[in-house]
Design an enzyme around this catalytic site. Structure first.
Site, PDB file in Angstrom:
ATOM      1  N   SER A  69      44.465  11.939 -15.522  1.00 26.20           N
ATOM      2  CA  SER A  69      43.959  10.647 -15.081  1.00 26.20           C
ATOM      3  C   SER A  69      44.517   9.503 -15.926  1.00 26.20           C
ATOM      4  CB  SER A  69      42.423  10.682 -15.112  1.00 26.20           C
ATOM      5  OG  SER A  69      41.860   9.564 -14.479  1.00 26.20           O
ATOM      6  N   ASP A 135      40.960  13.241  -3.763  1.00 25.75           N
ATOM      7  CA  ASP A 135      40.561  12.552  -4.988  1.00 25.75           C
ATOM      8  C   ASP A 135      39.787  11.279  -4.632  1.00 25.75           C
ATOM      9  OD1 ASP A 135      40.507  11.024  -7.414  1.00 25.75           O
ATOM     10  OD2 ASP A 135      42.215  12.169  -8.145  1.00 25.75           O
ATOM     11  N   HIS A 162      38.878  14.883  -8.287  1.00 27.15           N
ATOM     12  CA  HIS A 162      39.588  14.249  -9.400  1.00 27.15           C
ATOM     13  C   HIS A 162      39.729  15.216 -10.579  1.00 27.15           C
ATOM     14  CE1 HIS A 162      41.378  10.923 -11.480  1.00 27.15           C
ATOM     15  NE2 HIS A 162      40.468  10.911 -12.435  1.00 27.15           N
TER      16      HIS A 162
END
Length: 223
Positions: A69, A135, A162
């Site tokens: 991320s 996601d 995610h």
């Protein structure tokens, strides 16, 4: 000797999600692994996180660098700032992006204009970009754009959200397999983007447990 560094993302700690699981498996395979805690993860500061990324040290052929991320953007900025010459053996980016996220406008200042990654691909022995197909925070085209700029083919993991514990993801066999493959020296004469980028098959011995999701974004990021 191979070594691994795992860089977490927004509102996370080294013990969250699948980071501890991955570190444990890499250590068991004889690969020393560092999972540094980035400062104030609920309110990340670009300069502070980049300073913390100095723990990565000087990349070399034996370095396996894994990020998730917002950690992906941090790692890319760190690599883009490296002095020539340098080379990184393996880079694995999970749910990465360069563009602002509509679901997380509070990160706009951190993300800013992203990062110029044009100089990075030629320095990487093996480069993998992984995303899911659902996601809720990072649009799939954001990660696809990142992959395109890095001259990589994104690997899609179905139903992983995610890649958070709140998504039921506390193990990512695809990342482990890529990292373990890195123990075999890459052919430095062949750029990563000219190698096959096929879909991996998850190892059956490493299932993903299911956990209950949470409603708040911050809770989900730290679950």
């Amino acid at each position: 000797m191979a070594r691994a560094i795992i860089i977490h993302g927004y509102a996370a700690t080294p013990s969250d999600h699948w980071f501890g699981w991955l570190a444990e498996h890499l250590e068991a395979a004889g690969i020393p692994t560092l999972v540094p805690a980035l400062p104030v993860p609920e309110a990340p500061d670009p300069r502070s996180w980049l300073n913390a990324a100095q723990q990565i040290g000087v990349p070399d052929e034996d370095t396996i660098l894994i990020a998730h991320s917002l950690g992906c953007l941090t790692v890319l900025r760190y690599l883009a700032a490296q002095q020539e010459p340098w080379r990184l053996g393996t880079l694995i980016l999970v749910a990465g992006f360069l563009d602002p996220l509509p679901a997380l406008p509070n990160l706009d200042d951190y993300i800013g204009e992203g990062c110029d990654v044009s100089s990075i691909p030629g320095h990487i022995g093996r480069l993998t970009v992984i995303r899911s197909d659902d996601d809720p925070y990072v649009p799939t085209d954001h990660t696809d754009r990142l992959a395109h700029q890095l001259m990589a083919t994104p690997q899609v993991v179905t139903g992983a959200g995610h890649f958070l514990a709140a998504d039921g993801v506390t193990a990512v066999p695809e990342v482990l397999e890529k990292a373990l493959t890195a123990s075999t020296p890459a052919d430095s004469s062949t750029p990563h983007h000219r190698r096959a980028c096929g879909q991996l098959t998850a190892q059956p011995a490493l299932p993903r447990p299911t956990v209950n999701g949470r409603a708040q974004i911050a809770d989900a990021m730290t679950a």
